[in-house]
Design an enzyme around this catalytic site. Structure first.
Site, PDB file in Angstrom:
ATOM      1  N   HIS A 125      49.193  42.665 125.656  1.00 29.28           N
ATOM      2  CA  HIS A 125      49.898  41.790 124.726  1.00 29.28           C
ATOM      3  C   HIS A 125      49.346  40.377 124.902  1.00 29.28           C
ATOM      4  O   HIS A 125      48.875  40.012 125.972  1.00 29.28           O
ATOM      5  CB  HIS A 125      51.395  41.837 125.057  1.00 29.28           C
ATOM      6  CG  HIS A 125      52.293  41.169 124.077  1.00 29.28           C
ATOM      7  ND1 HIS A 125      52.472  39.804 124.035  1.00 29.28           N
ATOM      8  CD2 HIS A 125      53.103  41.681 123.111  1.00 29.28           C
ATOM      9  CE1 HIS A 125      53.348  39.503 123.092  1.00 29.28           C
ATOM     10  NE2 HIS A 125      53.741  40.616 122.512  1.00 29.28           N
ATOM     11  N   ASP A 202      53.309  43.979 133.819  1.00 28.37           N
ATOM     12  CA  ASP A 202      54.083  43.654 132.618  1.00 28.37           C
ATOM     13  C   ASP A 202      54.934  44.879 132.293  1.00 28.37           C
ATOM     14  O   ASP A 202      54.433  45.900 131.840  1.00 28.37           O
ATOM     15  CB  ASP A 202      53.113  43.317 131.479  1.00 28.37           C
ATOM     16  CG  ASP A 202      53.815  43.095 130.140  1.00 28.37           C
ATOM     17  OD1 ASP A 202      55.017  43.382 130.028  1.00 28.37           O
ATOM     18  OD2 ASP A 202      53.141  42.624 129.206  1.00 28.37           O
ATOM     19  N   GLN A 205      57.721  46.945 128.115  1.00 27.42           N
ATOM     20  CA  GLN A 205      57.971  48.216 127.436  1.00 27.42           C
ATOM     21  C   GLN A 205      58.384  49.334 128.386  1.00 27.42           C
ATOM     22  O   GLN A 205      58.974  50.325 127.954  1.00 27.42           O
ATOM     23  CB  GLN A 205      56.721  48.656 126.665  1.00 27.42           C
ATOM     24  CG  GLN A 205      56.298  47.717 125.563  1.00 27.42           C
ATOM     25  CD  GLN A 205      57.288  47.656 124.417  1.00 27.42           C
ATOM     26  OE1 GLN A 205      58.023  48.613 124.147  1.00 27.42           O
ATOM     27  NE2 GLN A 205      57.334  46.527 123.740  1.00 27.42           N
ATOM     28  N   LYS A 228      64.785  44.186 125.048  1.00 31.28           N
ATOM     29  CA  LYS A 228      64.208  45.505 124.785  1.00 31.28           C
ATOM     30  C   LYS A 228      64.975  46.612 125.501  1.00 31.28           C
ATOM     31  O   LYS A 228      64.661  47.798 125.338  1.00 31.28           O
ATOM     32  CB  LYS A 228      62.731  45.531 125.195  1.00 31.28           C
ATOM     33  CG  LYS A 228      61.854  44.561 124.391  1.00 31.28           C
ATOM     34  CD  LYS A 228      60.401  44.662 124.810  1.00 31.28           C
ATOM     35  CE  LYS A 228      59.571  43.538 124.214  1.00 31.28           C
ATOM     36  NZ  LYS A 228      59.440  43.611 122.744  1.00 31.28           N
ATOM     37  N   CYS A 366      50.808  41.673 118.317  1.00 32.69           N
ATOM     38  CA  CYS A 366      50.394  40.713 119.365  1.00 32.69           C
ATOM     39  C   CYS A 366      49.345  41.321 120.294  1.00 32.69           C
ATOM     40  O   CYS A 366      49.317  41.041 121.494  1.00 32.69           O
ATOM     41  CB  CYS A 366      51.593  40.206 120.170  1.00 32.69           C
ATOM     42  SG  CYS A 366      52.701  39.159 119.217  1.00 32.69           S
TER      43      CYS A 366
END
Length: 408
Positions: A125, A202, A205, A228, A366
């Protein structure tokens, strides 16, 4: 214990799912961008503002003490949710982006030198690209990119070949927001540590789909966002190993992150408050705990089973559409499908689906370098959550056929 979800009962807890869009029942398939919020999370926000709205940590009155207890209860809940060793390792942020920037601007500025190398992947991203570009430009360091295969996977062999004694940091997405790929981050972390590099994961997700144990992973940093995982926007978490956080300079200056201030010198607060300057996002932080409790009550195993069934079903249905190509066919994926249709721009498809009440995401997500790697302007992305149904996928497929007929 049964892993089958009571979908009717779950859906009834999400008020927005009962609304209509363009005179059609809402079919919300944009969960990778943000999830919808259950009533309990909405109630937690209302409860704070209506019953004990006060600033935290510094007040001695009842409302301040109640707000402080609720705020810090979230920190403990996050510690348990991701398996951190200590609540001191849990730093509240605005989201994954701010967490990554915090590491770049503190740890990065202190430890990255000219000629050092930072590794990211080709599926990152923008929030896990741009901060490292800025840092490398500032420090005259080198940003190296791990290639992505045609299937949307990272080769561990390619990755290990890029690791050298100059590698100081690997910053890697655990789950791709554009492809759904689940990366083998544990193996990548072990390899990075073998050459003395630190690793930031990261988890924007992955936190909602996968079981997260930062101690088992042995990652040095882990960042994720609340919105999220059924929590409000504007609240996120950065985990860092205690010894690293203690060694890093401060990020923002102001109240709360200090011990003592004079015009000559300032001494800084202990963890985690060292990185939480000013009045924080109290209400949304409190509601984050409610969201985590909501997930834990249902159980990630049951959620994952349902979402995997949706992924399998949707993939099979989409592959039957003439001219449609799925972008990202990794062996291990979360419940997300990105695709293109020959001769049709993704944005046109998204507009027509919206006219039918179907919310999908279109564009580059993104991840412009990733789209360039696949030679496409963007994709249509359908992403599924615990409240989605196979019937909604059927509506998506019917909408796809209708839209293709109109656009062809």
């Amino acid at each position: 214990m049964s892993l089958d979800l009571d979908l009717q009962a779950i859906r009834s807890q999400f008020p927005i799912l009962s609304r209509t869009v363009n005179d059609k029942p809402l079919v919300y398939l944009d969960n990778a961008a943000t999830s919808q919020k259950p009533q309990c999370v909405i109630d937690a926000l209302s409860d704070y503002y209506s019953r004990y709205n006060a600033n935290i940590h510094r007040g001695i009155h009842t409302l301040a003490e109640e707000a402080t207890l609720a705020y810090e209860a979230t920190r403990s809940a996050v510690q348990e949710f991701i398996g951190a060793a200590s609540a001191e390792e849990i730093i509240f942020s605005r989201g994954t982006t701010e967490g990554i920037n915090l590491v770049a601007y503190t740890w990065g500025r202190q430890y990255i030198k000219a000629g050092d190398e930072i590794l990211i992947s080709g599926m990152e991203h923008h929030s896990n690209i741009v901060p490292w570009q800025i840092l490398c430009q500032e420090k005259n360091a080198v940003l190296k990119v791990i290639p992505v295969s045609d299937e949307g996977e990272i080769s561990i062999e390619d990755y290990k070949n890029l690791l050298t004694e100059k590698t100081k940091l690997v910053s890697i997405v655990q789950v791709s927001n554009a492809l759904g790929t689940v990366n083998s981050v544990k193996e990548m972390i072990d390899a990075a540590h073998a050459v003395g590099a630190k690793v930031l994961v990261d988890g924007a997700q992955s936190a909602v789909h996968l079981d997260i144990d930062v101690q088992a992973l042995d990652c040095d940093f882990f960042a994720f966002s609340g919105h999220k995982i059924y929590a409000p926007t504007g609240i996120g978490v950065l985990y860092g190993k205690k010894e690293l956080l203690e060694s890093m300079p401060v990020f923002h200056g102001g109240g709360e992150m200090i011990k003592e201030v004079t015009f000559e010198e300032t001494t800084y607060n202990d963890l985690p408050y060292k990185y939480e300057a000013g009045t924080p996002n109290i209400a949304d932080t409190i509601a984050l705990k409610t969201a985590l409790d909501f997930i834990q009550t249902i159980g990630k195993a049951a959620i994952r089973k349902h979402e995997n069934e949706l992924l399998t079903y949707a993939t099979a249905q989409l592959e039957g559409i003439p001219g449609l190509t799925i972008i990202g066919k990794a062996r291990e994926k979360v419940s997300l499908v990105s695709f293109i249709v020959k001769g049709i721009h993704p944005q046109d498809m998204g507009i027509l689906l919206d006219n039918l009440g179907i919310a999908v995401r279109t564009g580059h997500h993104c991840t412009q370098p990733l789209m360039k790697r696949f030679g496409i302007p963007g994709t249509v992305r359908a992403s599924f959550a615990l409240y989605n149904t196979k019937e909604e996928i059927d509506i998506l497929i019917a909408g796809m056929y209708k839209s293709i007929k109109m656009l062809s």
